[in-house]
Design a protein around this motif. Structure first.
Motif, PDB file in Angstrom:
ATOM      1  N   THR A  42       0.811  -1.218   0.000  1.00  0.00           N
ATOM      2  CA  THR A  42       0.000   0.000   0.000  1.00  0.00           C
ATOM      3  C   THR A  42       0.845   1.270   0.000  1.00  0.00           C
ATOM      4  N   GLU A  43       2.139   1.170   0.308  1.00  0.00           N
ATOM      5  CA  GLU A  43       3.022   2.335   0.276  1.00  0.00           C
ATOM      6  C   GLU A  43       3.914   2.358  -0.959  1.00  0.00           C
ATOM      7  N   SER A  44       4.225   1.201  -1.526  1.00  0.00           N
ATOM      8  CA  SER A  44       5.201   1.123  -2.613  1.00  0.00           C
ATOM      9  C   SER A  44       4.593   0.857  -3.986  1.00  0.00           C
ATOM     10  N   ALA A  49      -0.397   0.795  -9.231  1.00  0.00           N
ATOM     11  CA  ALA A  49      -1.497  -0.094  -9.636  1.00  0.00           C
ATOM     12  C   ALA A  49      -2.822   0.653  -9.771  1.00  0.00           C
ATOM     13  N   GLY A  50      -3.004   1.696  -8.956  1.00  0.00           N
ATOM     14  CA  GLY A  50      -4.253   2.445  -9.010  1.00  0.00           C
ATOM     15  C   GLY A  50      -5.423   1.748  -8.334  1.00  0.00           C
ATOM     16  N   THR A  51      -5.124   0.825  -7.428  1.00  0.00           N
ATOM     17  CA  THR A  51      -6.165   0.126  -6.671  1.00  0.00           C
ATOM     18  C   THR A  51      -5.837   0.224  -5.189  1.00  0.00           C
ATOM     19  N   ASP A  52      -6.840   0.080  -4.325  1.00  0.00           N
ATOM     20  CA  ASP A  52      -6.608   0.185  -2.883  1.00  0.00           C
ATOM     21  C   ASP A  52      -5.830  -1.001  -2.324  1.00  0.00           C
ATOM     22  N   VAL A  87      -2.261 -16.617  -2.966  1.00  0.00           N
ATOM     23  CA  VAL A  87      -2.865 -15.432  -2.361  1.00  0.00           C
ATOM     24  C   VAL A  87      -3.827 -14.860  -3.392  1.00  0.00           C
ATOM     25  N   ALA A  88      -5.097 -14.824  -3.039  1.00  0.00           N
ATOM     26  CA  ALA A  88      -6.142 -14.329  -3.942  1.00  0.00           C
ATOM     27  C   ALA A  88      -6.082 -12.807  -4.052  1.00  0.00           C
ATOM     28  N   PRO A  89      -6.692 -12.261  -5.091  1.00  0.00           N
ATOM     29  CA  PRO A  89      -6.777 -10.802  -5.211  1.00  0.00           C
ATOM     30  C   PRO A  89      -7.457 -10.192  -3.985  1.00  0.00           C
ATOM     31  N   GLY A  90      -7.043  -8.941  -3.682  1.00  0.00           N
ATOM     32  CA  GLY A  90      -7.636  -8.216  -2.570  1.00  0.00           C
ATOM     33  C   GLY A  90      -6.818  -8.341  -1.300  1.00  0.00           C
ATOM     34  N   TYR A 113       1.707  -7.010 -12.383  1.00  0.00           N
ATOM     35  CA  TYR A 113       2.204  -6.490 -11.120  1.00  0.00           C
ATOM     36  C   TYR A 113       3.059  -5.256 -11.312  1.00  0.00           C
ATOM     37  N   ALA A 114       2.745  -4.203 -10.571  1.00  0.00           N
ATOM     38  CA  ALA A 114       3.493  -2.951 -10.563  1.00  0.00           C
ATOM     39  C   ALA A 114       3.517  -2.276 -11.934  1.00  0.00           C
ATOM     40  N   LYS A 115       2.438  -2.465 -12.687  1.00  0.00           N
ATOM     41  CA  LYS A 115       2.271  -1.771 -13.963  1.00  0.00           C
ATOM     42  C   LYS A 115       1.063  -0.844 -13.820  1.00  0.00           C
ATOM     43  N   SER A 116       1.186   0.350 -14.408  1.00  0.00           N
ATOM     44  CA  SER A 116       0.075   1.295 -14.303  1.00  0.00           C
ATOM     45  C   SER A 116      -1.004   0.974 -15.333  1.00  0.00           C
TER      46      SER A 116
END
Length: 116
Positions: A42-44, A49-52, A87-90, A113-116
């Protein structure tokens, strides 16, 4: 047959306190993530990603270090060397301790992963 080295990845994605190298083969998207102490999704990665929460579906293996994962429903687990995981999404995740965490992702989670 096709063989590639993760030491010469098809893509490398850098983000605060870490990076992911990605190799793509027919039927396999493979990633090696290195998360430094202090890394937290959530910090890096959240702003990239643009998601919470991380919405990738991960299937992998922890090579070194420790990672704590909290799911959207509040459940948590800690992963360490030798652990094979799904590990599932979310979810959110963060490094535990002073050692970098190195995780291998075989499940396609590396694709976005880690793509905008």
């Amino acid at each position: 047959m096709e063989i590639k080295s993760i030491d010469k990845p098809d893509d490398r994605r850098d983000f605060p306190r870490g990076h992911m190298e990605v190799v793509e083969l027919p039927g396999l998207m493979f990633g090696r993530a290195t998360f430094e102490p202090g890394w937290r999704w959530t910090e890096s990665v959240k702003d990239i990603a643009g998601t919470d929460l991380c919405e990738a579906d991960h299937r992998g293996y922890i090579v070194q270090g420790r990672l704590r994962v909290r799911m959207r429903d509040g459940s948590e687990s800690e992963l360490g060397p030798g652990d094979v995981f799904t590990v599932a999404p979310g979810h959110d995740a963060w490094v535990v301790g002073d050692e970098p965490c190195v995780a291998l992702d075989f499940g396609g989670g590396a694709q976005e992963y880690a793509k905008s």
